[in-house]
Design a protein around this motif. Sequence first.
Motif, PDB file in Angstrom:
ATOM      1  N   ASP A 176       0.844  -6.564 -21.178  1.00  0.00           N
ATOM      2  CA  ASP A 176       1.915  -6.444 -20.276  1.00  0.00           C
ATOM      3  C   ASP A 176       2.004  -8.400 -20.263  1.00  0.00           C
ATOM      4  O   ASP A 176       3.144  -8.473 -20.156  1.00  0.00           O
ATOM      5  CB  ASP A 176       0.302  -6.798 -19.620  1.00  0.00           C
ATOM      6  CG  ASP A 176       0.943  -7.424 -18.259  1.00  0.00           C
ATOM      7  OD1 ASP A 176       2.199  -6.392 -17.963  1.00  0.00           O
ATOM      8  OD2 ASP A 176      -0.085  -6.952 -17.191  1.00  0.00           O
ATOM      9  N   ARG A 232       9.878  -9.502 -28.057  1.00  0.00           N
ATOM     10  CA  ARG A 232       9.786  -8.398 -27.059  1.00  0.00           C
ATOM     11  C   ARG A 232      11.365  -6.887 -27.802  1.00  0.00           C
ATOM     12  O   ARG A 232      11.343  -5.697 -27.655  1.00  0.00           O
ATOM     13  CB  ARG A 232      10.213  -8.319 -25.510  1.00  0.00           C
ATOM     14  CG  ARG A 232      10.816  -6.839 -24.514  1.00  0.00           C
ATOM     15  CD  ARG A 232      11.031  -8.902 -23.224  1.00  0.00           C
ATOM     16  NE  ARG A 232       9.984  -8.783 -22.731  1.00  0.00           N
ATOM     17  CZ  ARG A 232       9.605 -10.047 -21.961  1.00  0.00           C
ATOM     18  NH1 ARG A 232      11.113 -10.153 -21.459  1.00  0.00           N
ATOM     19  NH2 ARG A 232       9.149 -10.910 -21.467  1.00  0.00           N
ATOM     20  N   VAL A 280      11.891   2.150 -20.213  1.00  0.00           N
ATOM     21  CA  VAL A 280      11.229   0.527 -20.399  1.00  0.00           C
ATOM     22  C   VAL A 280      11.189   0.136 -19.028  1.00  0.00           C
ATOM     23  O   VAL A 280       9.390  -0.377 -18.752  1.00  0.00           O
ATOM     24  CB  VAL A 280      12.913  -0.687 -20.125  1.00  0.00           C
ATOM     25  CG1 VAL A 280      11.760  -1.937 -20.531  1.00  0.00           C
ATOM     26  CG2 VAL A 280      13.062   0.342 -22.150  1.00  0.00           C
ATOM     27  N   LYS A 290       7.003  -1.153 -18.543  1.00  0.00           N
ATOM     28  CA  LYS A 290       6.362  -1.717 -18.067  1.00  0.00           C
ATOM     29  C   LYS A 290       5.317  -1.870 -17.009  1.00  0.00           C
ATOM     30  O   LYS A 290       4.660  -2.345 -16.192  1.00  0.00           O
ATOM     31  CB  LYS A 290       7.023  -2.452 -17.336  1.00  0.00           C
ATOM     32  CG  LYS A 290       8.495  -3.754 -18.943  1.00  0.00           C
ATOM     33  CD  LYS A 290       9.103  -3.804 -18.078  1.00  0.00           C
ATOM     34  CE  LYS A 290      10.107  -4.523 -19.754  1.00  0.00           C
ATOM     35  NZ  LYS A 290      10.744  -5.057 -19.424  1.00  0.00           N
ATOM     36  N   LEU A 346      11.517  -3.209 -28.085  1.00  0.00           N
ATOM     37  CA  LEU A 346      11.954  -2.509 -26.730  1.00  0.00           C
ATOM     38  C   LEU A 346      13.169  -1.289 -27.093  1.00  0.00           C
ATOM     39  O   LEU A 346      14.067  -1.164 -27.007  1.00  0.00           O
ATOM     40  CB  LEU A 346      12.401  -2.958 -25.474  1.00  0.00           C
ATOM     41  CG  LEU A 346      10.743  -3.480 -24.745  1.00  0.00           C
ATOM     42  CD1 LEU A 346      10.809  -4.298 -23.690  1.00  0.00           C
ATOM     43  CD2 LEU A 346       9.999  -2.498 -24.865  1.00  0.00           C
ATOM     44  N   LEU A 391       5.494  -6.948 -22.534  1.00  0.00           N
ATOM     45  CA  LEU A 391       6.306  -6.829 -21.368  1.00  0.00           C
ATOM     46  C   LEU A 391       6.500  -7.968 -20.646  1.00  0.00           C
ATOM     47  O   LEU A 391       7.803  -7.843 -19.639  1.00  0.00           O
ATOM     48  CB  LEU A 391       5.991  -5.110 -21.566  1.00  0.00           C
ATOM     49  CG  LEU A 391       5.909  -4.168 -22.489  1.00  0.00           C
ATOM     50  CD1 LEU A 391       5.235  -3.145 -21.442  1.00  0.00           C
ATOM     51  CD2 LEU A 391       6.832  -4.047 -22.648  1.00  0.00           C
TER      52      LEU A 391
END
Length: 285
Positions: A241, A92, A104, A108, A96, A245
């Motif tokens: 997901d 992650r 961000v 998300k 990011l 994130l």
Amino acid sequence: MLKRSPARTFSRKMQYTTTHFTRNLFCFSLLVAACTLFTGCSKKSADPNPKVSSEKIDTTQDELKQKDANTAPSSGQKSFQQPDKNTVLSIRSAALAGMDSKDVERLKTIICNANLRLEALLIFGDLQDHLTDPNDGYWNYLEQTGEIITGYSYKTEDWEKKDSLGLTDEEFQQQYGEPVYAHNDYDAKAILRLLEELKLSIYNDAFSQDFDILIELVQKAKETHDVNCVINIYRILHDMDYYLLRYGPEDLGKYVQDKSTILKFYGVLEDYKGTEYYNEEGFLS
């Protein structure tokens, strides 16, 4: 007066929010509905398996059928051993890197909503059954905006005499079917524009490639009406997901008894490929 579809209409008045986007995107009944997604692409397209009742009903308003929680959408791809939390946090951080905090959080929210919506439709609903038919009306969510036809409804007495009438499916639909309408704000073009916009906020090459693949799959879904495109879109959203994130087993696992869906990991993200954590057989310890 023609009946409209309240239960499977995932779009409402157009507002540029993440919630409304995901309702329409993965409403393929789609993409959602998404997502519901689509029967007969026009008034002249026959629905081979309409639902009937003593009153006219919406063919897209079936109650969701609870499926085996261990059953994932089928397209021939196996799942991998899920990565642990430290691995997810490391991946992650790289994915990011350089992104604005507001971008961000927006990303998300969009991915989370889209994953949960499509997951409910594919695993606990009948979306995959609908989209297996390339002429199903759910596909109209990708084709056009505004008022669209998502299916046809029939009176029970008309449906029961169908075989004795000697009509083709198309002729029967024209004479006895009542179009079911829904409103759609986001067709494939609008979805693609938003995916391209989201991609602009990403600086990591691998994460950006995930969005390239999503964009390609949406384009292909519109062109081919291939259900496997929708399944692969779901798998990317699922991994993104739960294992990029967020960390699904911890963030969501404590809220559900059956964790089988959350614990699935398809290993489709470019972010993991080519790293020390990934090989063809699964994740390295």
